[in-house]
Design an enzyme around this catalytic site. Sequence first.
Site, short mmCIF file in Angstrom:
data_model
loop_
_atom_site.label_atom_id
_atom_site.label_comp_id
_atom_site.label_asym_id
_atom_site.label_seq_id
_atom_site.Cartn_x
_atom_site.Cartn_y
_atom_site.Cartn_z
N ARG A 223 0.82 -1.21 0.00
CA ARG A 223 0.00 0.00 0.00
C ARG A 223 0.86 1.26 0.00
O ARG A 223 0.53 2.23 -0.68
CB ARG A 223 -0.96 -0.02 1.20
CG ARG A 223 -2.10 -0.97 0.95
CD ARG A 223 -3.02 -1.21 2.14
NE ARG A 223 -4.07 -2.13 1.68
CZ ARG A 223 -5.10 -2.53 2.41
NH1 ARG A 223 -5.24 -2.11 3.65
NH2 ARG A 223 -6.00 -3.36 1.90
N TYR B 278 -5.82 -1.08 -7.02
CA TYR B 278 -5.21 -2.30 -6.46
C TYR B 278 -4.66 -2.11 -5.05
O TYR B 278 -4.60 -1.02 -4.55
CB TYR B 278 -4.23 -2.97 -7.40
CG TYR B 278 -3.00 -2.27 -7.93
CD1 TYR B 278 -2.46 -1.14 -7.35
CD2 TYR B 278 -2.34 -2.82 -9.04
CE1 TYR B 278 -1.31 -0.57 -7.86
CE2 TYR B 278 -1.19 -2.25 -9.56
CZ TYR B 278 -0.68 -1.12 -8.96
OH TYR B 278 0.46 -0.57 -9.46
N GLU B 279 -4.35 -3.24 -4.43
CA GLU B 279 -3.97 -3.27 -3.00
C GLU B 279 -5.06 -2.68 -2.11
O GLU B 279 -4.77 -2.01 -1.12
CB GLU B 279 -2.64 -2.52 -2.76
CG GLU B 279 -1.47 -2.93 -3.59
CD GLU B 279 -1.26 -4.43 -3.65
OE1 GLU B 279 -1.71 -5.13 -2.72
OE2 GLU B 279 -0.64 -4.90 -4.61
N GLY B 280 -6.29 -2.98 -2.45
CA GLY B 280 -7.41 -2.44 -1.69
C GLY B 280 -7.89 -1.17 -2.34
O GLY B 280 -7.20 -0.14 -2.24
N GLN C 187 -9.71 1.48 1.62
CA GLN C 187 -8.75 2.21 2.45
C GLN C 187 -9.51 3.12 3.43
O GLN C 187 -9.15 3.22 4.61
CB GLN C 187 -7.82 3.08 1.59
CG GLN C 187 -7.04 2.33 0.52
CD GLN C 187 -6.09 1.29 1.09
OE1 GLN C 187 -5.53 1.48 2.17
NE2 GLN C 187 -5.94 0.18 0.39
#
Lengths: 589, 589
Positions: free
Chosen positions: A294, A434-436, A441
């Site tokens: 992140r 991406y990555e959440g 978030q």
Amino acid sequence: MPSYIAPVKDIQYVLHDVLDVSSAQTAGYSDLEKEFTEAILETAGQLATDLLAPLNTIGDTEGCIFKDGKITTPKGFKDAFEQMKEGGWPGLDLPEQYGGQELPSLIGTAVGEIFSSANQAFTMYQGLTHGAASAILAHGSDEQKDKYLPKMTSCEWTGTMNLTESHCGTDLGLMRTKAVPQEDGSYKITGEKIFISAGDHDMSENVIHLVLAKIPGGPDGIKGVSLFIVPKILVKEDGSLGENNNVSVGSIEEKMGIHGNSTCVMVYEESEGYLLGEMHKGMRAMFTMMNEARLGVAMQGLAQAEAAYQNAVIYAKDRLQGRDVTGIKNPDGPADPLIVHPDIRRNLMDQKSFIEGARAFMLWGAQLLDQAHRDKDDAADGLISLLTPVLKGFLTDKGYEATVNAQQVYGGHGYIEEWGMSQFTRDARIAMIYEGANGVQALDLVGRKLAQDGGKHVMAFFEMVKTFCKDNDSEEMAEFITPLKSASKDLQSSAMFFMQNGMKNPNAALAGSYDFMHLFGYVCLGFMWAKMAKTSSKAALESDDPEFHNNKLITARYFMARQLPMTTTLLKRIESGADPVMSLSAEAF
Amino acid sequence: MPSYIAPVKDIQYVLHDVLDVSSAQTAGYSDLEKEFTEAILETAGQLATDLLAPLNTIGDTEGCIFKDGKITTPKGFKDAFEQMKEGGWPGLDLPEQYGGQELPSLIGTAVGEIFSSANQAFTMYQGLTHGAASAILAHGSDEQKDKYLPKMTSCEWTGTMNLTESHCGTDLGLMRTKAVPQEDGSYKITGEKIFISAGDHDMSENVIHLVLAKIPGGPDGIKGVSLFIVPKILVKEDGSLGENNNVSVGSIEEKMGIHGNSTCVMVYEESEGYLLGEMHKGMRAMFTMMNEARLGVAMQGLAQAEAAYQNAVIYAKDRLQGRDVTGIKNPDGPADPLIVHPDIRRNLMDQKSFIEGARAFMLWGAQLLDQAHRDKDDAADGLISLLTPVLKGFLTDKGYEATVNAQQVYGGHGYIEEWGMSQFTRDARIAMIYEGANGVQALDLVGRKLAQDGGKHVMAFFEMVKTFCKDNDSEEMAEFITPLKSASKDLQSSAMFFMQNGMKNPNAALAGSYDFMHLFGYVCLGFMWAKMAKTSSKAALESDDPEFHNNKLITARYFMARQLPMTTTLLKRIESGADPVMSLSAEAF
């Protein structure tokens, strides 16, 4: 074709003038003298300009080719990857024990920005490897570390993270990939994963996949998920490569951008896997990688904005169009350069004030991470845990916006692929997802991080800003401190609103979560700009480059006057609570 | 693949419940009974769903092919274009005299939204023809009209507008294309034009180019520009086609989106051209086309947002991911649909409240245009002239933002081309750029339109809002009127700031021009939502579909609570004046 030159002076400014890193007590920081970091950044910058940036357009145009089960990366990628390996760049901040240089994350982040600006799709291959290596480092057995980390540190083997399946992204508890225990302690992994960045390619001899899967009979949902190391090619006892592990590429995804990165559907058919960390605690292990990832993605938001901005500035200075309304600036030419026009400047200043503030925020975040890991500093650990979703969500949203603004400076040419500005926005777009995805978030920030450890980390942040404002309560600093105080008050009011209303109705907090993430981001950048203003106010009088510092002050003023007021609107959105968001029936959308 | 269903009910609501068009005094409006407009919209909607929407992805994937000097449009485009012609859609609001149906622009706009939502790249072919026909209608001789308009009304011949050259876009005074007078009264046109949408293709037998060029010896700069009709194939006296006119395609541009539209570099080599309108007054003639085109582009911003929103809603209802924090909503499924989550709703409500407000604004704008043209109403003409840059700039910026938000609902799938959400954002992006980049719209608004006719039009707008607020100053309406008043006050304060400071320093106004354009847009949408709230408050009690009207009220509340507060921040940005924007030296960017 767009160009890129590493902003070494600006990075050095944050490292030394603002953060004064070589005086910091964190282990390894005393080595970070100005000359040393400058040498690293300059070398990285040279590689970025000469090697990676020219491959960026090629990567976009050619993309990765999947044919006969094999993936070919764009022309030039493989040679460039070899050069990056030879330079030892992938192991820059990994342990010496495994062949790395063990520099702080701070340096890894600064260098990462440079490489990502030049070529995000390319840099992801080593970024993913770094994340996978970190997870093995944190959760692997000594045997696993010895087996995989040396080759991953050098990027002879690259790494991936396998979470998503076609029917589940955020909600990983729904996953279907299975890990069946074998008598020898290994597992047979079967399932299909999608969106696997750097999933397979022709630049390394092996790929070490970290795969989330469920061991049959375990708890339902997310509590039954475990993490496994699944090499593409099995690694023998002596470290040499053995047989293929039934890991194959199902297809590669046609994406909006980052075409140079092979985003794969990965198919595991009774592939041999090894439990990493504890059984059924895969999410915890994966989060080591996710949190690092992140921050890496936050950095990409900044990096694409910087690259796009640089090109927009070049165009705005070169392109002759119209005349300055206050008087001709280029009498010998047929028109004045775009940069004389107030609205072009407004656009560029929005980008510039974001980028430089974001860089300070990003590097401060990396410093906190080093304090957390190297000094075992719990306060720093709590603070970076709180700030991670803010960095990821805010920097990628605003970074994307900056690339769109940069594209806009080009007018019609910005829409034509040949100029490369479209690629910056298309590449930057993924970082919000991406990555959440950024909504996740925001949920992480408001639903989890805000109340973590009794809310102590957010209180510490407020206290830090308050103390800074108090310590710098001078007439000279008032133009920076007054807006920061006001914005910080808006942030505190929002947190208060969540506390007062979120208990009764969680939706009253969640409806404002996205706005809160942005509000937090604005305050962080305001804080960074106030710090930079303090630094540069002093330095403008003392330094042999007062111009540089005066320009920082001008940019700080811009941010305070024209960006930070956004907190007012965000607070109003937040304080409107759940009703506006939740009242419509689902059918009525 | 994405789908599209025309929002006939919502369009009908604006036409009849809000604007009450069939009672309006404008010529031709009395025919616009509910059943009549519904029949048109339903038929257009059917074509959009069945014919145009399925070609949208194909258009994006295949694009236009340029080979051996000829352009081939994507598979299916040609047949679809034939069907549109057969249905008489291109001439919907063109004069009966030339074969059109002479319906008001209002209907053209409503139908245009539907076709653009389904397939922007395709619809542009007829949109540009319409614009070129309007310019000939306004400025052509009777002979020119008789010669070109019948075939253009039917789209047997399509049209283009040729302004930009590679070195000049906004600043057309720099143009190099030459028009050399011939003895027979015609001109020989020589030059190269870029970014020519629908420049050439295989769907019509001729293309009528309107080309800006300079007659040698004329005044310098923009005052020496004239407009010419330059057919691809010469038209004989009897209307039949003659020889090729040395008009060729240099290349087609590789763009970020609208791949289905052939954006050409057009090359004119002593091509025969005919002066349209007066010599050296080409810009005036071109602006007939430009103003129409700007409203068409505003509509595209709305249209792409609507299409993207529809798909985001479908996904949010279908996709099961996570659980409602306030209690499980789908107990029989493995998870709840996305739409239970507050942040997904926040995202969708942002889109929905924009789209419905924008549609009302757009149709009101079209009504003003009809009043200006059909009733020769100067007040309406002045008002739509003022609002045109607001419509174009605000609706395309916010429309693009809406498509990005819609894409975000899909998570990773939004980044994969297969799902079609990327295309909406890539197609929507051009609307912020063409027909005058949005920065130029802001300049037009603040630098020209605001002070036009002594500022009378903006005063009339303020008065209109004020009167509405006064007339509806009830307890029931307070939740809509109070925020509208406050936002309108912000807009007036901004205008006041420009007046007080812009005289001394034009940059004090121009630095805030973009923010002003957005602030104006928010106030217009706030005004529209207040009007809709008034309509629906009453109708919710009387209508046989109270649910529909209650949902309008819920959406109006959302807009007031969560969108309109943006005016506060924009006013602050504006009131910071020129200094923050202008202080940095050009070299320091």
